[in-house]
Write a protein that holds these residues in place. Structure first.
Motif, short mmCIF file in Angstrom:
data_model
loop_
_atom_site.label_atom_id
_atom_site.label_comp_id
_atom_site.label_asym_id
_atom_site.label_seq_id
_atom_site.Cartn_x
_atom_site.Cartn_y
_atom_site.Cartn_z
N THR A 54 2.50 1.63 -3.46
CA THR A 54 1.73 2.04 -4.58
C THR A 54 1.56 3.37 -4.17
O THR A 54 1.52 4.39 -5.06
N ALA B 207 0.99 -1.14 -0.01
CA ALA B 207 -0.20 0.01 -0.13
C ALA B 207 0.91 1.39 -0.01
O ALA B 207 0.76 2.09 -1.02
N THR C 16 -5.32 -0.46 -3.51
CA THR C 16 -5.11 -1.18 -2.14
C THR C 16 -6.07 -1.31 -1.36
O THR C 16 -5.74 -2.25 -0.45
#
Length: 819
Positions: free
Chosen positions: A509, A506, A557
Motif C-alpha cells: 500500500t 502495508a 494500514t
C-alpha cells in the motif's frame, strides 16, 4: 575558602621536594638555626648547598661551581633581592588581555624564576585582593594563555606555582622540564602515535609515561626522540587519578575528532605556509585552550600523512612543532574521506552511568556513523519526565544526540497490557491497536469484576500512557471509557477488522501511494512497533508536501509512517546543488556541507547574472529546504561582460539618426548586475585579517578566540556570550568587513566556563551551592541547586543581571529567606 597556602611553613621534606623539582645549581639556606640547616642539607641532592653565616654575602657570579664566601664588617648591610611589584592592576579584574602586562612587570625581576598564585594576586590587586581573585586568576592561567608561548608555565608537581617566561630562549634543561605533567603525543611504533601522560624525565633523556586505560604496553619508558607533540597540561579533576583523568581526556578527544574533517582542515590551510598546533586548532574551529580539542586536532593531523606533514622536530627545534600541507594533499582530497566511527560501547556505558538499566527501557540503538543514540521505552512520555535531565548531561559528555523514541514499541506494550488483564479473562485472537488514539483493545472470554478491570486499566495507563479496552463478551464488565475516547476507535479507522494489516499489505500500500513522488527512495518497516520507515532524498520537503499521503497510508494500514533519516544525504545535496548552478559558473572542488546551519557552499569561478543566482537559490531551497551559498563571488556594480570587462553600449549611425530601440536594449543589458569572481586583491591576507579583527576588538574582553575559514573568506569570532556580542559589536563587525574584505561570523556556542563563573559571582556563599550546574543549551538556561537560601529580591536581581550579561536564563533551586 580560597586556596592561598597560608596555613603553615613547609617542612623539610616539602622544601627538599620543591628544590629537587626546580633543579637549581646552588641552594643557600639562610633561615633557621645551624642544626636545622644541616639537617635540611642532608636532604638536598645533586646541588651545591651553601650555609652562609650572619653578615656574610654570597658571590654567585660567573657560574661558580663552588661557594665563595667573603666576610663583611658587621656594620655592612646584607644585599636584599629585588622585591615584586605590588597592585599594578588599577582595580581592574584580571583577564586574559592583561597577561602580557603582568608578565612584563615580572620578566626583569631575576630573583623570581618561580611565582605562586598568591604572588601574582598581590602583584595585580595589591591590598584590594579578595579570596575570589586567586580562583579567577588561576582560571586565566590554566585556560586562556597562548599555548605556544605562554607567559607563565605551570611548575609541574608544585601546586599553584608558575615559571615566568624569560625574554631569551629557554635552556634545553628548562624545555625538557616543562614536559613533566603534560599530555604528549608519543610515537610508540612506526605506525602508531599514542597520547600519554609524561610523569618524569629520567637519566639519559628518557621519558617515563603513563598510558590511558585500555592501552596495554609492556614498557613505560621511551627515548626522547619518540616525542611528536606536546598537547597540553593534564587537567585536574577532583577525585580522579591521573590515569582516569587521562582516559577521560583521550575519550573526549576521540569524540571531538569524529566531528572534525581532515579534508576541511587541509582546505583551510595555505600551500607553502606552516602552522603550529594552536593555529591548526583555530583553522579547525576548536578551542586552542582545551586539551581535549587540541588532542583531537593533533591526532587528526597524525592520522592523515597524505594531507599533512611535520616540518620540524620538537626535540631538535627551539620552539613548537610546525605542520604544513603534504606534497600529496591534492591527490588525497580526490578520494572519499574516511571518518572515524564512534565508540559505541563507551557511549552506551556513559548513558548507563547516568540512568542505570531501567526495566522499561526496551531497546538502545546507536547510529554507526554519527554515534547518535535512540532509546526506546514502553512509555516514552514518562521516560522523558524521569530521565531527560540525565540524558542531556550524558549527551553533553559524549557529544552525540540522545533521543527517546516517541513511538511506543507496540509488541512489548501489547505483551505488558495482556499481563495486566484479570486472571479470569482469556484473550481471543490478537489485540486491536489504534496508534492515534493510543488505545489497545482485547477480545476476551471469561469473567472479571468491574474493580479488577479498572485496576488493570489504571496500571496500563500509568506505565504506558495508553488506554486499555476490553470487548464486552458474556460475563465481562466493560467500564466507561475516558472522555477523550468518547468516539469509537473502530469508527476512526477504515480497517475492517479494527487491527493493523499484514506486513506485505502495508508495504504494498505504501509503495503504491508513494512510488511516483519526487525524491522517494524506499520504504522499510520496524515490525515490533508497526512502523513504516520511509526514505526520501529530502525528508523535510517530503513532510511538507506529502503529509496527507502519509496520513492516508496510516489510515489504510494501521501502521505509523516515520521519515528516516531526518536529514538529507550529502550526495543528494551536492547533486541538487550542481544541477541548480546557473550558466556561466563552474564549481571548484567539492561542495561544503554546513550541517549546523543547513547550508551547502560551493566555491565558484566565472560570472553570471544576479537574477539567475537568486532563482537558483530559491529553487534549491524549495526542493531541499536548505540554503545554497555561492562562495568566492562578489557583486559587480559596474556593467560587465562574462569575462569581467566593462561593457560599453555601441550605437550605430542609424540609431543616432532616430532608431533608438537597439541602443536602449544594449544599455539595459549593460546595466544588469553580475556576480563575478572575487578579486583576491580585494581581500587582505589571512594574517592581516586576524590582526585587524584583533585591533578593532582590542577592548572586547569577552572575545577569546579568532578562527578562520579561508575557503569561504570568513573570520569566526568566539565570544564568551555571542548573543550579546552580536548586538554590542555590530558596528565593529561591519568595519572589519569593510577594511579586510573578510566576512565575519560568530560562533554560536556560549563559553561554559565563563557562563558558570558569571553565575557564581552573583550567587552568595549563603546559598550553599552543591554539585555542578545543569546547562540546557536548547532553552539557554543554567540551573544551580543549593541547600541554602536567598531572598526573593536577591534572586530576581541576580537573574536579571545574569540575563543582561549573558543572554541566558539563571534558575536557582534553593530556599527563599525572609530578608
Amino acid at each position: 575558602m580560597a586556596k592561598y597556602s597560608l596555613s603553615a611553613h613547609a617542612d623539610g621534606g616539602e622544601l627538599a621536594s620543591y628544590a629537587a623539582h626546580l633543579k637549581p645549581r646552588r641552594v643557600a639556606l639562610v633561615h633557621g638555626d645551624d642544626e636545622a640547616r644541616r639537617a635540611l642539607q642532608t636532604l638536598l641532592e645533586q646541588t651545591d648547598v651553601l650555609l652562609p653565616r650572619n653578615g656574610e654575602t654570597l658571590d654567585l657570579s660567573v657560574r661558580q661551581k663552588k661557594q665563595r664566601v667573603e666576610s663583611l664588617p658587621a656594620a655592612e648591610t646584607v644585599v636584599v633581592p629585588e622585591s615584586l611589584p605590588y597592585g599594578i592592576g588599577d582595580d581592574v579584574i584580571f583577564n586574559a588581555s592583561h597577561l602580557e602586562q603582568l608578565w612584563k612587570a615580572l620578566e626583569h625581576v631575576p630573583s623570581y624564576q618561580v611565582v605562586t598564585v598568591r604572588d601574582l594576586v598581590n602583584v595585580w590587586y595589591g591590598e584590594r585582593a579578595i579570596p575570589e581573585h586567586a580562583m579567577w586568576l588561576s582560571d586565566v592561567m590554566e585556560e586562556e594563555q597562548p599555548y605556544d608561548e605562554p607567559y607563565f608555565t605551570p611548575a609541574g608537581e608544585i601546586s599553584e606555582a608558575y615559571y615566568v617566561r624569560r625574554t631569551q630562549e629557554d635552556a634545553e634543561e628548562d624545555r625538557l622540564r616543562k614536559l613533566v605533567g603534560r599530555i604528549i603525543l608519543l610515537r610508540t611504533n612506526p605506525a602508531a602515535a599514542k597520547p600519554v601522560f609524561c610523569r618524569a624525565i629520567d637519566a639519559r633523556e628518557t621519558l617515563r609515561v603513563l598510558f590511558p586505560r585500555g592501552e596495554s604496553y609492556d614498557r613505560t619508558r621511551f627515548p626522547l626522540r619518540a616525542l611528536l607533540e606536546v598537547v597540553g597540561p593534564l587537567p585536574y579533576e577532583e577525585g580522579l587519578s591521573e590515569k582516569e583523568t587521562l582516559t577521560s581526556c583521550v575519550r573526549n578527544g576521540r569524540r571531538i575528532r569524529r566531528g572534525l574533517s581532515a579534508y576541511a582542515l587541509a582546505q583551510n590551510c595555505q600551500e607553502g605556509e606552516s602552522y603550529t598546533l594552536t593555529q591548526l586548532c583555530e583553522l579547525a574551529g576548536v578551542s586552542q585552550h582545551k586539551v581535549e580539542e587540541r588532542l583531537a586536532v593533533a591526532k587528526l593531523v597524525q592520522q592523515h600523512p597524505r594531507l599533512f606533514e611535520q616540518y620540524d622536530d620538537l626535540v631538535e627545534g627551539q620552539g613548537p612543532v610546525h605542520y604544513g600541507l603534504a606534497s600529496t594533499w591534492r591527490e588525497a582530497l580526490n578520494e572519499p574521506e574516511q571518518r572515524e566511527r564512534p565508540d559505541q560501547n563507551w557511549i552506551l556505558t556513559t548513558i548507563e552511568r547516568y540512568i542505570g538499566t531501567p526495566p522499561e527501557l526496551i531497546r538502545r540503538s546507536v547510529d554507526g556513523e554519527s554515534g547518535d543514540v535512540t532509546l526506546t521505552f514502553i512509555y516514552p512520555e514518562g521516560a522523558w519526565e524521569r530521565y531527560h535531565e540525565q540524558l542531556e548531561a550524558a549527551a553533553e559528555e559524549t557529544g552525540v544526540n540522545i533521543i527517546i523514541s516517541p513511538h511506543t514499541p507496540l509488541g512489548e506494550m501489547s505483551s505488558f497490557a495482556q499481563k495486566q488483564l484479570p486472571p479470569g479473562l482469556t484473550v481471543q485472537g490478537n489485540p486491536s491497536i489504534f496508534v492515534e488514539q493510543r488505545l489497545i483493545r482485547f477480545n476476551c472470554s471469561g469473567e472479571a469484576s468491574e474493580e479488577e478491570i479498572q485496576a488493570a486499566q489504571q496500571r496500563v495507563q500509568e506505565e504506558t500512557g495508553w488506554t486499555l479496552a476490553i470487548a464486552s463478551n458474556a460475563g465481562v464488565s466493560q467500564p466507561a471509557q475516558p472522555a477523550r475516547q468518547a468516539s469509537s476507535p473502530v469508527a476512526a479507522t477504515p480497517i475492517s477488522a479494527g487491527s493493523v494489516v499484514q506486513e506485505q499489505q502495508a508495504i504494498s500500500t505504501a509503495r503504491g501511494l508513494m512510488s511516483g513522488l519526487a525524491g522517494f527512495l524506499k520504504v522499510g518497516m520496524e515490525k515490533a512497533n508497526y512502523v513504516l520507515r520511509v526514505r526520501f532524498e529530502f525528508p523535510e520537503v517530503a513532510q511538507q508536501r506529502y503529509g496527507t499521503i502519509f496520513q492516508q497510508i496510516e489510515e489504510s494500514t494501521g501502521w505509523h509512517v516515520q521519515l528516516y533519516p531526518l536529514t538529507p544525504s550529502q550526495e543528494a545535496l551536492a547533486t541538487m546543488a550542481h544541477s541548480m548552478l546557473p550558466d556561466g559558473l563552474e564549481v571548484i572542488g567539492r561542495p561544503s556541507i554546513y550541517w549546523d546551519r543547513n547550508t551547502v557552499g560551493m566555491l565558484c569561478k566565472g560570472s553570471t547574472e544576479v537574477e539567475a543566482v537568486y532563482e537558483a537559490q530559491r529553487q534549491f531551497t524549495a526542493e531541499t529546504a536548505w540554503t545554497l551559498e555561492l562562495q568566492g563571488m562578489t557583486l559587480q556594480a559596474a556593467p560587465a561582460t562574462r569575462d569581467g570587462r566593462r561593457l560599453e553600449p555601441e550605437i550605430t549611425a542609424n540609431e543616432q539618426d532616430g532608431d533608438q530601440r537597439t541602443a536602449v536594449a544594449v544599455e539595459q543589458t549593460a546595466t544588469k548586475q553580475m556576480l563575478v569572481e572575487a578579486d583576491p586583491q580585494d581581500r587582505v591576507s589571512q594574517v592581516q585579517a586576524m590582526a585587524k579583527a584583533s585591533e578593532l576588538l582590542s577592548d572586547a574582553e569577552d572575545l577569546y578566540q579568532i578562527g578562520v575559514d579561508a575557503k569561504r573568506g570568513c573570520l569566526w569570532l568566539h565570544f564568551y556570550f555571542p548573543k550579546g556580542a552580536r548586538v554590542k559589536y555590530a558596528q565593529r563587525f561591519q568595519e572589519i568587513k569593510a577594511q579586510t574584505g573578510w566576512d565575519v561570523e560568530l560562533h554560536e556556542r556560549v563559553h561554559l566556563k565563563a557562563l558558570t563563573n558569571t553565575a557564581r559571582r552573583l550567587i552568595p556563599i549563603e546559598a550553599k551551592i552543591i554539585g555542578k550546574p545543569n546547562i540546557d543549551h536548547g532553552r539557554q538556561r543554567i540551573t544551580f541547586t543549593g541547600i541554602g537560601a536567598m531572598s526573593a529580591q536577591a534572586k530576581e536581581e541576580a537573574q536579571r543581571t545574569f540575563e543582561a550579561a549573558t543572554g541566558w536564563q539563571l534558575e536557582l533551586r534553593l530556599g527563599t529567606s525572609e530578608s
